[in-house]
Design a protein around this motif. Sequence first.
Motif, PDB file in Angstrom:
ATOM      1  N   LYS A   1     -14.607  27.055  43.812  1.00  0.00           N
ATOM      2  CA  LYS A   1     -13.943  28.333  43.600  1.00  0.00           C
ATOM      3  C   LYS A   1     -13.049  28.678  44.785  1.00  0.00           C
ATOM      4  O   LYS A   1     -11.897  29.113  44.614  1.00  0.00           O
ATOM      5  CB  LYS A   1     -14.991  29.437  43.386  1.00  0.00           C
ATOM      6  CG  LYS A   1     -14.407  30.823  43.145  1.00  0.00           C
ATOM      7  CD  LYS A   1     -15.514  31.843  42.945  1.00  0.00           C
ATOM      8  CE  LYS A   1     -14.933  33.231  42.689  1.00  0.00           C
ATOM      9  NZ  LYS A   1     -16.015  34.243  42.478  1.00  0.00           N
ATOM     10  N   ALA A   2     -13.564  28.460  45.995  1.00  0.00           N
ATOM     11  CA  ALA A   2     -12.773  28.745  47.194  1.00  0.00           C
ATOM     12  C   ALA A   2     -11.602  27.784  47.321  1.00  0.00           C
ATOM     13  O   ALA A   2     -10.497  28.179  47.705  1.00  0.00           O
ATOM     14  CB  ALA A   2     -13.669  28.666  48.428  1.00  0.00           C
ATOM     15  N   THR A   3     -11.821  26.506  46.993  1.00  0.00           N
ATOM     16  CA  THR A   3     -10.739  25.520  47.084  1.00  0.00           C
ATOM     17  C   THR A   3      -9.627  25.814  46.088  1.00  0.00           C
ATOM     18  O   THR A   3      -8.436  25.743  46.413  1.00  0.00           O
ATOM     19  CB  THR A   3     -11.290  24.102  46.839  1.00  0.00           C
ATOM     20  OG1 THR A   3     -12.259  23.798  47.846  1.00  0.00           O
ATOM     21  CG2 THR A   3     -10.179  23.068  46.897  1.00  0.00           C
TER      22      THR A   3
ATOM     23  N   ASP B   1     -20.634  36.376  41.869  1.00  0.00           N
ATOM     24  CA  ASP B   1     -20.019  35.060  42.025  1.00  0.00           C
ATOM     25  C   ASP B   1     -20.493  34.092  40.946  1.00  0.00           C
ATOM     26  O   ASP B   1     -19.707  33.312  40.410  1.00  0.00           O
ATOM     27  CB  ASP B   1     -20.343  34.475  43.403  1.00  0.00           C
ATOM     28  CG  ASP B   1     -19.765  35.300  44.532  1.00  0.00           C
ATOM     29  OD1 ASP B   1     -18.688  35.879  44.325  1.00  0.00           O
ATOM     30  OD2 ASP B   1     -20.390  35.370  45.610  1.00  0.00           O
TER      31      ASP B   1
ATOM     32  N   HIS C   1     -26.102  35.701  45.098  1.00  0.00           N
ATOM     33  CA  HIS C   1     -24.755  35.460  44.577  1.00  0.00           C
ATOM     34  C   HIS C   1     -24.626  35.961  43.145  1.00  0.00           C
ATOM     35  O   HIS C   1     -23.536  36.321  42.716  1.00  0.00           O
ATOM     36  CB  HIS C   1     -24.425  33.966  44.650  1.00  0.00           C
ATOM     37  CG  HIS C   1     -23.979  33.535  46.006  1.00  0.00           C
ATOM     38  ND1 HIS C   1     -22.716  33.814  46.490  1.00  0.00           N
ATOM     39  CD2 HIS C   1     -24.621  32.867  46.989  1.00  0.00           C
ATOM     40  CE1 HIS C   1     -22.588  33.320  47.708  1.00  0.00           C
ATOM     41  NE2 HIS C   1     -23.735  32.748  48.039  1.00  0.00           N
TER      42      HIS C   1
ATOM     43  N   ARG D   1      -7.657  32.183  40.438  1.00  0.00           N
ATOM     44  CA  ARG D   1      -8.703  33.160  40.732  1.00  0.00           C
ATOM     45  C   ARG D   1      -9.715  33.179  39.592  1.00  0.00           C
ATOM     46  O   ARG D   1      -9.343  33.188  38.417  1.00  0.00           O
ATOM     47  CB  ARG D   1      -8.110  34.563  40.919  1.00  0.00           C
ATOM     48  CG  ARG D   1      -7.097  34.658  42.057  1.00  0.00           C
ATOM     49  CD  ARG D   1      -7.771  34.534  43.415  1.00  0.00           C
ATOM     50  NE  ARG D   1      -6.835  34.716  44.516  1.00  0.00           N
ATOM     51  CZ  ARG D   1      -6.196  33.738  45.121  1.00  0.00           C
ATOM     52  NH1 ARG D   1      -6.390  32.490  44.713  1.00  0.00           N
ATOM     53  NH2 ARG D   1      -5.356  33.978  46.106  1.00  0.00           N
TER      54      ARG D   1
ATOM     55  N   SER E   1      -8.764  28.583  44.930  1.00  0.00           N
ATOM     56  CA  SER E   1      -8.010  29.784  45.310  1.00  0.00           C
ATOM     57  C   SER E   1      -6.786  29.429  46.131  1.00  0.00           C
ATOM     58  O   SER E   1      -5.798  30.172  46.140  1.00  0.00           O
ATOM     59  CB  SER E   1      -8.909  30.754  46.089  1.00  0.00           C
ATOM     60  OG  SER E   1      -9.290  30.205  47.340  1.00  0.00           O
ATOM     61  N   ASP E   2      -6.828  28.276  46.846  1.00  0.00           N
ATOM     62  CA  ASP E   2      -5.653  27.828  47.592  1.00  0.00           C
ATOM     63  C   ASP E   2      -4.496  27.474  46.660  1.00  0.00           C
ATOM     64  O   ASP E   2      -3.332  27.487  47.069  1.00  0.00           O
ATOM     65  CB  ASP E   2      -5.998  26.606  48.450  1.00  0.00           C
ATOM     66  CG  ASP E   2      -6.962  26.947  49.577  1.00  0.00           C
ATOM     67  OD1 ASP E   2      -6.930  28.089  50.054  1.00  0.00           O
ATOM     68  OD2 ASP E   2      -7.751  26.072  49.969  1.00  0.00           O
TER      69      ASP E   2
ATOM     70  N   SER F   1      -8.129  26.526  52.880  1.00  0.00           N
ATOM     71  CA  SER F   1      -9.125  27.387  53.509  1.00  0.00           C
ATOM     72  C   SER F   1     -10.493  26.729  53.574  1.00  0.00           C
ATOM     73  O   SER F   1     -11.300  27.041  54.463  1.00  0.00           O
ATOM     74  CB  SER F   1      -9.227  28.714  52.746  1.00  0.00           C
ATOM     75  OG  SER F   1      -9.575  28.479  51.388  1.00  0.00           O
ATOM     76  N   VAL F   2     -10.774  25.803  52.655  1.00  0.00           N
ATOM     77  CA  VAL F   2     -12.060  25.113  52.623  1.00  0.00           C
ATOM     78  C   VAL F   2     -11.884  23.639  52.953  1.00  0.00           C
ATOM     79  O   VAL F   2     -12.545  23.097  53.835  1.00  0.00           O
ATOM     80  CB  VAL F   2     -12.742  25.279  51.254  1.00  0.00           C
ATOM     81  CG1 VAL F   2     -14.057  24.518  51.215  1.00  0.00           C
ATOM     82  CG2 VAL F   2     -12.985  26.755  50.965  1.00  0.00           C
TER      83      VAL F   2
ATOM     84  N   LEU G   1     -19.270  27.310  44.260  1.00  0.00           N
ATOM     85  CA  LEU G   1     -18.644  28.236  45.203  1.00  0.00           C
ATOM     86  C   LEU G   1     -17.596  27.520  46.046  1.00  0.00           C
ATOM     87  O   LEU G   1     -16.555  28.094  46.379  1.00  0.00           O
ATOM     88  CB  LEU G   1     -19.708  28.877  46.095  1.00  0.00           C
ATOM     89  CG  LEU G   1     -20.678  29.832  45.397  1.00  0.00           C
ATOM     90  CD1 LEU G   1     -21.727  30.346  46.377  1.00  0.00           C
ATOM     91  CD2 LEU G   1     -19.936  31.003  44.777  1.00  0.00           C
ATOM     92  N   TRP G   2     -17.881  26.255  46.411  1.00  0.00           N
ATOM     93  CA  TRP G   2     -16.904  25.475  47.166  1.00  0.00           C
ATOM     94  C   TRP G   2     -15.649  25.240  46.327  1.00  0.00           C
ATOM     95  O   TRP G   2     -14.519  25.371  46.811  1.00  0.00           O
ATOM     96  CB  TRP G   2     -17.526  24.140  47.575  1.00  0.00           C
ATOM     97  CG  TRP G   2     -16.632  23.293  48.426  1.00  0.00           C
ATOM     98  CD1 TRP G   2     -16.531  23.299  49.782  1.00  0.00           C
ATOM     99  CD2 TRP G   2     -15.691  22.307  47.965  1.00  0.00           C
ATOM    100  NE1 TRP G   2     -15.594  22.384  50.197  1.00  0.00           N
ATOM    101  CE2 TRP G   2     -15.067  21.761  49.111  1.00  0.00           C
ATOM    102  CE3 TRP G   2     -15.329  21.836  46.704  1.00  0.00           C
ATOM    103  CZ2 TRP G   2     -14.093  20.767  49.025  1.00  0.00           C
ATOM    104  CZ3 TRP G   2     -14.352  20.853  46.619  1.00  0.00           C
ATOM    105  CH2 TRP G   2     -13.756  20.327  47.762  1.00  0.00           C
TER     106      TRP G   2
END
Length: 391
Positions: free
Chosen positions: A298-300, A351, A346, A307, A302-303, A67-68, A295-296
């Motif tokens: 964290k999003a990566t 976050d 944030h 969590r 998640s793939d 996603s990222v 944050l980057w």
Amino acid sequence: MDVKSAFPNGFIEEEVYVRQPPGFESARFPDRVYKLRKALYGPKQAPRVWYARLKSFLLKSGFVMGSVDKTLFLLSRGGDTTIVQIYVDDIIFGGSSHALVSSFFEQMSREFEMSLMGELQFFLGLQIKQGPEGTFVHQAKYTRDILKKFDMGDSKPMTTPMSTNTALDADEDGEAVDQKEFRGMIGSLRTDGDQAGHSASPRTSHRQAVKRIFRYPKFTPELGLWYSSGSSLFLRGFSDADHAGCRIDRKSTSGTCQLLGTSLVSWSSRKQASVSLSTTKRVHSCSLAARSRLLWMKATLSDFGLRFGKIPLLVDSTSAISVAKNPVLHSRTKHIDVRFHFLRDHYEKGDIDLVHVASENQLADIFTKPLEFGAFVRLRGELGFYALVTG
């Protein structure tokens, strides 16, 4: 694995023409040019069309794109996962099932001409040693190569990269040194730190400071990062900045690092773009970069099915924490640019959580200023740097 002749696998959509190669001109049409149907090594479209071709193939094979990180692809089947990371024409892949990994290689071999390089041991100048207890990443060979390149193989080792008594300035009265050699040394260090700012007009004092940095890895040539397979998976970050450390323009140096469990994943050390008029602004500027990286990550992550809730960002400035958490103080901080208050947004969203840490436990200190040997070694160890043990 490595893709043989990767770029010619991509189909060009734009009209691109090339001249006939010297010595291979057509006798019938000497004044004509070739129209490319596939990419070649050289045109700027080549990496893009190769990536588009590979992405299309992986998506059709059931992979899901990150996603990222758009160069990350994952395939899950029956509780097992295959992970594929692309770097131009080099592909790093692995998985939890030998059958799934073998199936991926067979698919790729049918579609492209591939060569299997075996277990990952060397990549982008990094040496990698894998074992059941974890992975060790180091640059012992690169260290030996650059010391030999600049004739410093017989130099005296130093226990730290910089002296706490050294403060570099323009040194306009100092003796000028070879700019090409100086820039080559800076480039070999892969840094944009304080020494890099003197590359336009290097002096003897600047070269001596750089040579001191070279003498440090000679003291610890086998030092590297250890990633334990048993480390807990929790995400945290550290952020710090020195106070107007540059003697030339009085800009501060920001240092950040992000750890997954006990493993150092990302770090940076760079001079801030503007002069900070206050400690609060200086720390906020540094925290902004650290927050963006967290944050980057964290999003990566998640793939991968990981969590995280509120991620702690550890800073040693109570004023910066107060500004982020208490809007009443904002009337006294109008000199801070509005974008820095994005950090507070944030915090309110849950976050990021700004957490105070004592200065002696601020791991990012090692990226912003020279330290005494004891403090340097302690922070280095907490970041996961250890000596390679052979045998």
